[in-house]
Design a protein around this motif. Structure first.
Motif, mmCIF file in Angstrom:
data_model
loop_
_atom_site.group_PDB
_atom_site.id
_atom_site.type_symbol
_atom_site.label_atom_id
_atom_site.label_comp_id
_atom_site.label_asym_id
_atom_site.label_seq_id
_atom_site.Cartn_x
_atom_site.Cartn_y
_atom_site.Cartn_z
ATOM 1 N N LEU A 26 26.020 46.945 51.326
ATOM 2 C CA LEU A 26 25.327 47.884 50.458
ATOM 3 C C LEU A 26 25.348 49.269 51.093
ATOM 4 N N SER A 27 25.505 50.277 50.278
ATOM 5 C CA SER A 27 25.432 51.665 50.764
ATOM 6 C C SER A 27 23.961 52.001 51.038
ATOM 7 N N GLU A 28 23.737 53.134 51.660
ATOM 8 C CA GLU A 28 22.362 53.568 51.949
ATOM 9 C C GLU A 28 21.547 53.673 50.658
ATOM 10 N N SER A 29 22.117 54.270 49.618
ATOM 11 C CA SER A 29 21.381 54.416 48.357
ATOM 12 C C SER A 29 21.178 53.060 47.677
ATOM 13 N N GLU A 92 16.912 38.686 48.344
ATOM 14 C CA GLU A 92 18.163 38.131 47.824
ATOM 15 C C GLU A 92 18.078 37.955 46.321
ATOM 16 N N SER A 93 19.255 37.951 45.695
ATOM 17 C CA SER A 93 19.332 37.739 44.255
ATOM 18 C C SER A 93 20.706 37.186 43.909
ATOM 19 N N GLY A 94 20.818 36.669 42.700
ATOM 20 C CA GLY A 94 22.082 36.128 42.208
ATOM 21 C C GLY A 94 21.992 34.640 41.958
ATOM 22 N N GLU A 95 22.564 34.229 40.845
ATOM 23 C CA GLU A 95 22.570 32.811 40.481
ATOM 24 C C GLU A 95 23.924 32.159 40.736
ATOM 25 N N GLN A 96 24.993 32.936 40.687
ATOM 26 C CA GLN A 96 26.348 32.458 40.929
ATOM 27 C C GLN A 96 26.844 33.091 42.230
ATOM 28 N N GLY A 102 22.238 40.396 48.947
ATOM 29 C CA GLY A 102 21.139 40.196 49.868
ATOM 30 C C GLY A 102 21.016 41.293 50.894
ATOM 31 N N LEU A 103 19.844 41.319 51.491
ATOM 32 C CA LEU A 103 19.536 42.281 52.529
ATOM 33 C C LEU A 103 18.655 41.587 53.559
ATOM 34 N N ILE A 162 21.308 44.159 57.510
ATOM 35 C CA ILE A 162 22.563 43.466 57.245
ATOM 36 C C ILE A 162 22.572 43.196 55.742
ATOM 37 N N SER A 163 23.636 43.593 55.051
ATOM 38 C CA SER A 163 23.631 43.468 53.592
ATOM 39 C C SER A 163 24.950 42.942 53.062
ATOM 40 N N TRP A 164 24.896 42.468 51.834
ATOM 41 C CA TRP A 164 26.105 42.006 51.152
ATOM 42 C C TRP A 164 25.882 42.039 49.651
ATOM 43 N N ASP A 165 26.949 42.246 48.930
ATOM 44 C CA ASP A 165 26.950 42.197 47.466
ATOM 45 C C ASP A 165 28.291 41.625 47.044
ATOM 46 N N HIS A 166 28.305 40.339 46.698
ATOM 47 C CA HIS A 166 29.556 39.661 46.351
ATOM 48 C C HIS A 166 30.155 40.194 45.059
ATOM 49 N N ALA A 167 29.366 40.865 44.227
ATOM 50 C CA ALA A 167 29.909 41.448 43.007
ATOM 51 C C ALA A 167 30.974 42.492 43.331
ATOM 52 N N LYS A 168 30.907 43.084 44.516
ATOM 53 C CA LYS A 168 31.899 44.077 44.932
ATOM 54 C C LYS A 168 33.269 43.471 45.182
#
Length: 173
Positions: A26-29, A92-96, A102-103, A162-168
């Protein structure tokens, strides 16, 4: 008996794929937005016998990314943080799998026992995501005041994210 270097080479790809870790961070914003829109924070203290003590809590965050929760002053998590202020936090969020976001926040915990701070924090948590008039905010303040005397504020001061976004990943793994 271990695996020899030659045997190990059979199990490794000939070209190591570059890590895509940076591409899903995730970016800062985005971190700021996630903290402002998420409602539940998993807070983890270190228990007396070394076992992690995770609890889901509603929370709010300020502009410095400090996270705030309230809890009963005599709860186990308060005793844990008075003994050891280190905390791990998870939003955290997301169903799939393709939606997982998450963060993780590594933080130091401050236990605040001031009644006015408890009331302000309860109001901020309950007003999160809502556009309240001043009259509605005062009504909320009166409403939360009945339980505030038994509560404290947990303030989590972040040290690392520590972050991640699998949609990316766009569906490519």
């Amino acid at each position: 008996m271990g695996i020899s270097g030659a045997q190990l080479e059979r199990y490794l790809p000939s070209e190591v794929m570059p890590s895509r870790r940076k591409s899903i961070e995730l970016s800062e914003s985005e971190i700021d937005e996630y903290l402002q829109t998420a409602h539940t924070l998993i807070i983890v203290s270190n228990g007396l016998r070394g076992f992690p003590h995770p609890m889901p809590m509603w929370f709010c965050a300020d502009s410095q990314r400090n996270c705030y929760c309230t809890t009963f002053a005599k709860s186990q998590k308060v005793l844990n943080w008075k003994r050891d202020p280190r905390a791990s936090l998870l939003v955290e969020s997301g169903e799939q799998y393709a939606e997982l976001k998450g963060l993780v926040i590594y933080a130091q915990t401050e236990v605040i026992e001031d009644l006015a701070s408890v009331i302000d924090t309860l109001v901020n948590i309950n007003a999160k995501g809502r556009n309240l008039t001043e009259e509605q905010r005062q009504g909320l303040r009166r409403s939360v005041s009945s339980t505030a005397a038994k509560r404290i504020v947990l303030k989590f001061v972040p040290e690392k994210f520590i972050s991640w976004d699998h949609a990316k990943l766009g569906g490519r793994y």
